[in-house]
Design a protein around this motif. Structure first.
Motif, PDB file in Angstrom:
ATOM      1  N   LEU A  27      22.854 -20.586 -74.019  1.00  0.00           N
ATOM      2  CA  LEU A  27      23.323 -20.255 -75.374  1.00  0.00           C
ATOM      3  C   LEU A  27      24.747 -19.688 -75.339  1.00  0.00           C
ATOM      4  N   TYR A  28      24.979 -18.797 -74.371  1.00  0.00           N
ATOM      5  CA  TYR A  28      26.295 -18.178 -74.239  1.00  0.00           C
ATOM      6  C   TYR A  28      27.367 -19.251 -74.006  1.00  0.00           C
ATOM      7  N   LEU A  29      27.054 -20.217 -73.094  1.00  0.00           N
ATOM      8  CA  LEU A  29      28.029 -21.268 -72.773  1.00  0.00           C
ATOM      9  C   LEU A  29      28.275 -22.170 -73.978  1.00  0.00           C
ATOM     10  N   VAL A  30      27.184 -22.481 -74.718  1.00  0.00           N
ATOM     11  CA  VAL A  30      27.328 -23.339 -75.905  1.00  0.00           C
ATOM     12  C   VAL A  30      28.219 -22.661 -76.937  1.00  0.00           C
ATOM     13  N   VAL A  31      27.941 -21.365 -77.190  1.00  0.00           N
ATOM     14  CA  VAL A  31      28.735 -20.647 -78.193  1.00  0.00           C
ATOM     15  C   VAL A  31      30.185 -20.531 -77.725  1.00  0.00           C
ATOM     16  N   LYS A  32      30.351 -20.172 -76.448  1.00  0.00           N
ATOM     17  CA  LYS A  32      31.714 -19.945 -75.939  1.00  0.00           C
ATOM     18  C   LYS A  32      32.558 -21.218 -75.939  1.00  0.00           C
ATOM     19  N   TYR A  33      31.965 -22.324 -75.502  1.00  0.00           N
ATOM     20  CA  TYR A  33      32.781 -23.531 -75.316  1.00  0.00           C
ATOM     21  C   TYR A  33      32.605 -24.581 -76.398  1.00  0.00           C
ATOM     22  N   LEU A  34      31.558 -24.477 -77.196  1.00  0.00           N
ATOM     23  CA  LEU A  34      31.343 -25.506 -78.223  1.00  0.00           C
ATOM     24  C   LEU A  34      31.542 -24.992 -79.633  1.00  0.00           C
ATOM     25  N   VAL A  35      31.320 -23.699 -79.837  1.00  0.00           N
ATOM     26  CA  VAL A  35      31.392 -23.174 -81.207  1.00  0.00           C
ATOM     27  C   VAL A  35      32.687 -22.396 -81.428  1.00  0.00           C
ATOM     28  N   ILE A  36      32.920 -21.368 -80.631  1.00  0.00           N
ATOM     29  CA  ILE A  36      34.097 -20.511 -80.856  1.00  0.00           C
ATOM     30  C   ILE A  36      35.348 -21.208 -80.307  1.00  0.00           C
ATOM     31  N   PRO A  37      36.376 -21.366 -81.148  1.00  0.00           N
ATOM     32  CA  PRO A  37      37.607 -21.961 -80.613  1.00  0.00           C
ATOM     33  C   PRO A  37      38.199 -21.067 -79.524  1.00  0.00           C
ATOM     34  N   LEU A  38      38.741 -21.704 -78.501  1.00  0.00           N
ATOM     35  CA  LEU A  38      39.283 -20.966 -77.358  1.00  0.00           C
ATOM     36  C   LEU A  38      40.657 -20.384 -77.696  1.00  0.00           C
ATOM     37  N   ASP A  39      40.935 -19.188 -77.226  1.00  0.00           N
ATOM     38  CA  ASP A  39      42.266 -18.603 -77.425  1.00  0.00           C
ATOM     39  C   ASP A  39      42.817 -18.185 -76.067  1.00  0.00           C
ATOM     40  N   TRP A  40      43.826 -18.899 -75.598  1.00  0.00           N
ATOM     41  CA  TRP A  40      44.429 -18.657 -74.277  1.00  0.00           C
ATOM     42  C   TRP A  40      45.831 -18.095 -74.547  1.00  0.00           C
ATOM     43  N   THR A  41      45.909 -16.779 -74.700  1.00  0.00           N
ATOM     44  CA  THR A  41      47.202 -16.166 -75.032  1.00  0.00           C
ATOM     45  C   THR A  41      47.729 -15.390 -73.835  1.00  0.00           C
ATOM     46  N   LYS A  42      48.995 -15.651 -73.499  1.00  0.00           N
ATOM     47  CA  LYS A  42      49.604 -14.962 -72.355  1.00  0.00           C
ATOM     48  C   LYS A  42      50.923 -14.306 -72.779  1.00  0.00           C
ATOM     49  N   GLU A  43      51.110 -13.087 -72.328  1.00  0.00           N
ATOM     50  CA  GLU A  43      52.363 -12.397 -72.599  1.00  0.00           C
ATOM     51  C   GLU A  43      53.435 -12.828 -71.578  1.00  0.00           C
ATOM     52  N   LEU A  44      54.647 -12.318 -71.808  1.00  0.00           N
ATOM     53  CA  LEU A  44      55.798 -12.723 -70.995  1.00  0.00           C
ATOM     54  C   LEU A  44      55.577 -12.589 -69.474  1.00  0.00           C
ATOM     55  N   GLU A  82      45.477 -28.164 -70.199  1.00  0.00           N
ATOM     56  CA  GLU A  82      46.855 -28.169 -70.683  1.00  0.00           C
ATOM     57  C   GLU A  82      47.511 -26.813 -70.436  1.00  0.00           C
ATOM     58  N   SER A  83      46.738 -25.740 -70.620  1.00  0.00           N
ATOM     59  CA  SER A  83      47.301 -24.390 -70.419  1.00  0.00           C
ATOM     60  C   SER A  83      47.715 -24.206 -68.960  1.00  0.00           C
ATOM     61  N   ILE A  84      46.878 -24.675 -68.041  1.00  0.00           N
ATOM     62  CA  ILE A  84      47.220 -24.540 -66.617  1.00  0.00           C
ATOM     63  C   ILE A  84      48.480 -25.344 -66.304  1.00  0.00           C
ATOM     64  N   MET A  85      48.551 -26.563 -66.869  1.00  0.00           N
ATOM     65  CA  MET A  85      49.729 -27.417 -66.613  1.00  0.00           C
ATOM     66  C   MET A  85      50.989 -26.782 -67.205  1.00  0.00           C
ATOM     67  N   VAL A  86      50.879 -26.229 -68.420  1.00  0.00           N
ATOM     68  CA  VAL A  86      52.057 -25.599 -69.041  1.00  0.00           C
ATOM     69  C   VAL A  86      52.494 -24.385 -68.217  1.00  0.00           C
ATOM     70  N   GLU A  87      51.536 -23.658 -67.657  1.00  0.00           N
ATOM     71  CA  GLU A  87      51.907 -22.489 -66.854  1.00  0.00           C
ATOM     72  C   GLU A  87      52.696 -22.888 -65.600  1.00  0.00           C
ATOM     73  N   ARG A  88      52.456 -24.104 -65.107  1.00  0.00           N
ATOM     74  CA  ARG A  88      53.280 -24.590 -63.982  1.00  0.00           C
ATOM     75  C   ARG A  88      54.730 -24.782 -64.449  1.00  0.00           C
ATOM     76  N   ASP A  89      54.862 -25.378 -65.654  1.00  0.00           N
ATOM     77  CA  ASP A  89      56.219 -25.526 -66.192  1.00  0.00           C
ATOM     78  C   ASP A  89      56.860 -24.160 -66.389  1.00  0.00           C
ATOM     79  N   ILE A  90      56.046 -23.180 -66.841  1.00  0.00           N
ATOM     80  CA  ILE A  90      56.600 -21.847 -67.132  1.00  0.00           C
ATOM     81  C   ILE A  90      57.144 -21.205 -65.853  1.00  0.00           C
TER      82      ILE A  90
END
Ligand code: FES
Ligand code: FE2
Length: 415
Positions: A26-43, A359-367
């Motif tokens: 249930l936790y995995l379903v809610v985390k990855y299927l229901v709640i939109p993911l937010d991957w926010t990183k500071e400078l 995509e986030s991991i790939m963008v972090e390589r560019d960063i």
């Protein structure tokens, strides 16, 4: 009696495992299927994976790296175009948001009828920041200091609570804004010219045909031009984004043990040749995965660069399509806020989540590259790099006579 006790114990243990398993699913379903993911990183949270230590020590090392870095002979820092100031959900009805970008202080607010407005944040009366404590009345914002009200539609003062007469010139600068694809854009032009082009509407997003699967957000130490340049830099894909995504984003670490599994990218980039849409750059990426020499096609990505600060991407995989928007907003001369938002049809909801993570991991390589590189005005290119030269010529259309230089913009930030 003893045997009953034992059996009860076994039953309880089994039930506990079952309940734990159901909870995990249930936790995995809610985390990855229901709640939109937010991957926010500071400078300091991305692009400095190679810096050791932790806490204050690590932060001060990063600060030193940033200060000592030679930024190079960068072009003007704020090109002309549409830049995202916020995502729609961040400005609900009757709310204000302070955004500092392109050397300006903006107040973004949504009137009670639902329309979004952008004005200068500072009240012309005595300079209060109206985004901090300002109240919304119909389509107006009321300054918290003395209660003057300014109309979001034209910036004019509509009310001074303690005066019968409103001076004709009592107004605050209104900025041309636009809300599309769940994004609130402002038009920035160094010569004060009106827009001749606009971000495109994506019906799958605006008509809610696809569901929102989440976002990532990064603050990046780079000149604004460097970020979209990535799309025209065809040869960096296989070098920087070839190592499997499972390896992560710290490209300073040894990744040789992952050589059996690689991402392969075929790409192209072209500026639009249509004189009515010369603000467009178009590219296509074909992605396949190579496992022990066997190739499997995974994705095609059609990319539309719309001016200097906005990109629309259509992801096509064997199961269907997805849309990703990318915004780049200069919050300081050498600090960009980059946001990707992902939308997928319901059956591809989980795939949408994977796309955000990958995509986030790939963008972090560019960063890691962007945060540490210098800008070369005259790079050493070979003939296969010709799209880079084309891109720079294309991008130069967004600079005009009064586009602020790095030195000018930096000076206005000093106090
Ligand atoms: S400073 Fe805004 S009303 Fe006085
Ligand atoms: Fe890249």
């Amino acid at each position: 009696m003893e045997i009953w006790k034992e059996w009860t114990q076994v039953l309880i243990t089994l039930l506990t495992y079952k309940v734990a398993l159901i909870c995990l699913v249930l936790y995995l379903v809610v985390k990855y299927l229901v709640i939109p993911l937010d991957w926010t990183k500071e400078l300091d949270e991305s692009g400095y994976g190679y810096v050791g230590g932790s806490g204050f020590r690590r932060l001060s090392q990063i600060k030193r790296i940033r200060r000592a870095r030679k930024i190079g002979d960068v072009p003007p820092v704020y090109p002309n175009g549409w830049f995202a100031l916020a995502e729609s959900h961040q400005v609900p009805k009757g709310k204000t948001l302070h955004v500092s970008a392109m050397g300006e202080d903006f107040v973004v607010f949504r009137g009670l009828e639902g329309e979004c407005f952008v004005l200068d944040a500072h009240c012309p009366h005595l300079g209060a920041n109206m985004a901090v404590g300002g109240r919304i009345i119909d389509n107006c914002i009321e300054c918290p200091f003395h209660g003057w009200q300014f109309d979001g539609r034209d910036g004019k003062c509509r009310k001074i609570p303690y005066s019968d007469k409103i001076p004709k010139f009592a107004e605050v600068r209104r900025h041309r804004s636009l809300e599309v694809n769940d994004l609130i854009f402002v038009w920035y032009h160094a010569e004060g010219e009106e827009p001749t082009w606009f971000p495109d509407d994506i019906p799958e997003i605006t008509q809610r045909k696809y569901i929102y699967r989440g976002r990532n957000e990064f603050k990046i130490n780079a000149h604004v031009q460097e970020i979209p340049e990535n799309g025209s830099d065809l040869w960096h894909f296989n070098a920087l984004h070839g190592t499997t995504v499972i390896f992560g984003s710290n490209m300073a670490a040894d990744n040789s043990r992952w050589n059996f599994l690689r991402h392969i990218w075929d790409s192209c980039w072209e500026p639009s040749t249509d004189p009515d849409s010369k603000h467009l750059g178009v590219s296509r990426l074909h992605h396949h995965v190579e496992v022990f020499g066997m190739k499997f096609g995974i994705l095609d990505i059609d990319i539309k660069q719309i001016g200097p600060g906005y990109v629309e991407m259509k992801f096509t995989c064997p199961l269907g399509q997805m849309f990703v928007t990318q915004t780049v907003t200069p919050v300081e001369p050498m600090v960009q806020k980059v946001v990707h938002r992902v939308y997928a049809p319901l059956p591809l909801a989980l795939y949408g989540t994977f796309i955000i993570i990958g995509e986030s991991i790939m963008v972090e390589r560019d960063i890691m590259i962007w945060n540490n590189k210098t800008y070369l005005d005259k790079p050493l290119l070979v003939k296969e790099d010709k799209t880079l030269a084309k891109y720079r010529r294309w991008f130069s259309q967004f600079y005009t006579e009064h586009s602020p230089t790095y030195a000018q913009a930096k000076k206005s930030l000093e106090w």
